[in-house]
Design a protein around this motif. Sequence first.
Motif, short mmCIF file in Angstrom:
data_model
loop_
_atom_site.label_atom_id
_atom_site.label_comp_id
_atom_site.label_asym_id
_atom_site.label_seq_id
_atom_site.Cartn_x
_atom_site.Cartn_y
_atom_site.Cartn_z
N ARG A 257 120.26 142.63 91.23
CA ARG A 257 120.90 141.32 90.78
C ARG A 257 121.98 141.44 89.93
NH1 ARG A 257 117.50 137.89 88.19
NH2 ARG A 257 116.33 139.73 87.22
N VAL A 258 122.96 140.61 90.08
CA VAL A 258 124.04 140.63 89.33
C VAL A 258 124.69 139.21 89.16
CG1 VAL A 258 125.00 142.86 89.86
CG2 VAL A 258 125.70 140.94 91.20
N SER A 259 125.43 139.01 88.04
CA SER A 259 126.07 137.99 87.84
C SER A 259 127.76 138.13 88.03
CB SER A 259 125.86 137.45 86.52
OG SER A 259 126.12 138.14 85.43
N VAL A 260 128.48 136.87 88.47
CA VAL A 260 129.85 137.30 89.14
C VAL A 260 130.59 136.22 88.31
CG1 VAL A 260 131.49 137.50 90.81
CG2 VAL A 260 129.27 138.22 91.00
N GLU A 261 131.67 136.34 87.51
CA GLU A 261 132.23 135.37 87.12
C GLU A 261 133.94 135.62 87.57
OE1 GLU A 261 132.03 135.30 82.99
OE2 GLU A 261 129.90 134.90 83.05
N GLY A 262 134.62 134.25 87.96
CA GLY A 262 135.80 134.52 88.38
C GLY A 262 136.15 134.16 89.75
N THR A 263 137.09 133.98 90.27
CA THR A 263 137.42 133.56 91.95
C THR A 263 137.22 134.83 92.71
OG1 THR A 263 139.04 131.87 90.86
CG2 THR A 263 139.22 132.37 93.13
N LEU A 264 136.38 134.64 93.35
CA LEU A 264 135.66 135.70 94.11
C LEU A 264 136.34 135.82 95.49
CD1 LEU A 264 133.73 138.39 94.11
CD2 LEU A 264 132.20 136.80 95.10
N PRO A 265 136.82 136.97 96.14
CA PRO A 265 137.12 137.15 97.25
C PRO A 265 135.99 137.20 98.31
CG PRO A 265 138.38 138.59 95.96
CD PRO A 265 137.26 138.11 95.21
N LYS A 280 128.84 148.31 95.51
CA LYS A 280 129.44 147.43 96.46
C LYS A 280 128.68 146.19 96.23
CE LYS A 280 131.12 148.17 100.46
NZ LYS A 280 131.34 148.75 101.73
N LEU A 281 129.34 144.85 96.10
CA LEU A 281 128.97 143.67 95.88
C LEU A 281 128.33 143.02 97.50
CD1 LEU A 281 128.07 141.10 94.33
CD2 LEU A 281 130.43 140.33 94.57
N VAL A 282 127.41 142.75 97.92
CA VAL A 282 127.09 142.54 99.27
C VAL A 282 126.76 140.86 99.58
CG1 VAL A 282 126.61 144.91 100.00
CG2 VAL A 282 124.84 143.44 98.88
N ALA A 283 126.56 140.35 98.47
CA ALA A 283 126.00 138.90 98.79
C ALA A 283 126.46 138.22 97.34
CB ALA A 283 124.47 138.66 98.74
N ALA A 284 127.10 136.83 97.34
CA ALA A 284 127.54 136.10 96.00
C ALA A 284 127.14 134.68 96.63
CB ALA A 284 128.91 136.39 95.67
N SER A 292 132.47 128.69 89.25
CA SER A 292 133.21 129.93 89.02
C SER A 292 132.37 131.25 88.81
CB SER A 292 134.33 129.83 87.77
OG SER A 292 133.60 129.16 86.67
N ARG A 293 130.92 130.81 88.72
CA ARG A 293 130.13 131.68 88.21
C ARG A 293 129.13 131.91 89.58
NH1 ARG A 293 127.10 129.37 84.60
NH2 ARG A 293 128.74 130.27 82.85
N TYR A 294 128.56 133.07 90.09
CA TYR A 294 127.86 133.42 91.14
C TYR A 294 126.68 134.07 90.68
CZ TYR A 294 132.47 132.49 93.36
OH TYR A 294 133.79 131.79 93.81
N ALA A 295 125.82 133.96 91.52
CA ALA A 295 124.55 134.95 91.93
C ALA A 295 124.57 135.88 92.83
CB ALA A 295 123.25 134.13 91.83
N GLY A 296 124.37 137.33 92.65
CA GLY A 296 124.89 138.02 93.64
C GLY A 296 123.85 139.17 93.56
N LEU A 297 123.98 139.89 94.79
CA LEU A 297 123.23 141.23 95.08
C LEU A 297 124.31 142.25 95.33
CD1 LEU A 297 120.48 139.78 97.50
CD2 LEU A 297 120.08 140.65 94.81
N ALA A 298 124.15 143.41 94.54
CA ALA A 298 125.24 144.49 94.75
C ALA A 298 124.34 145.96 94.73
CB ALA A 298 126.01 144.50 93.63
N PHE A 299 124.79 146.95 95.68
CA PHE A 299 124.14 148.08 95.52
C PHE A 299 124.99 148.97 94.53
CE2 PHE A 299 123.29 147.23 99.92
CZ PHE A 299 121.98 147.77 100.14
#
Length: 322
Positions: A257-265, A280-284, A292-299
């Motif tokens: 699980r990751v948190s993402v901040e910014g304007t994500l491509p 690699k971020l695979v879900a957001a 401007s914040r995302y919940a994400g999944l990353a390898f």
Amino acid sequence: MPQVCLTLESKLFNIATAEDRSGWLVPWEVAGYSEDFKASEAGGFFDLTDWGVLSLTGPDAADFLSRMSTLGFKAPHAPTRLGAFLTGKSGLLVLGYFQSVEGGFHIIVPRALTDAARSHIEQFHFAEAMQLRDVSAEWAIFAVKAAQPRVRYPVESPTWKDAYQADLEYVKVPRSAAKEFLKQCAQEGLPLLGTHLFEYFRVRSGLPQVGSEVDSTVMVLEADLERAVERNKGCYPGQEVVERIFTYGQVNRKLLRVSVEGTLPAVPIDLTVDEKRVGKLVAAVSDPAEPSRYAGLAFIQSKFWTSKQALRASEGVTVHIV
């Protein structure tokens, strides 16, 4: 033309937007994304009538599932458990809930995985005395987000907890009683919540979906799905690889699980530290309270699992392991 989820078909709820997901029109946002999130704080329910249900019955069904899945079915066990079908290299083919029912079992999966589950069973079904049927048309799946549901479930509606979210309960309602159940939800003021929000909660909890964040190239332990694997239950496809990792080492990468901040491509997107690729971020999915914040999944590579250092996705986009 896509098939339609029951809440859209019923006309009982005012739904802002619907979206085609794997050939099914789902209630994507009901009052709006942030409005659905605010409503969920007091409880609500999700329409998962696009999910599929396979029935496996007969005297050999338990033995077959014990040999083919990550779960054991010969000893006493909980009625409903998260489990998987794997490749011989422990890659993920199907992830869903395996439920004991009278005379056999139900395998409950997102609709996009129904064909994969059926094909896997048929591929390895030889002389076993058992019958496989798709009974999706006989059942409707809902998920209720509330500590104390404000509605009564219809008779013969099994319930079980989400494997990753303590406040989310699934209910499998006979299709013949589903419309009456929806009427009760509407009358009692239990709000319908959109699939967009369901996806946010799923990703935030760390549960991947096969065909979305993971596939058959991803080992079950790389997907951080230890809770879907029961050990000391006998052989199944992929078991040797799983036990070798448990016993002698660890995977080189893991879905975290990751948190993402910014304007994500668009994802997937590589993650770097000092211009070196580390994952690699695979879900957001955007935070409904803060776009401007995302919940994400990353390898993430193993040496960075406990890192507090910010990872970089692109210019102005930072990622932190939760």
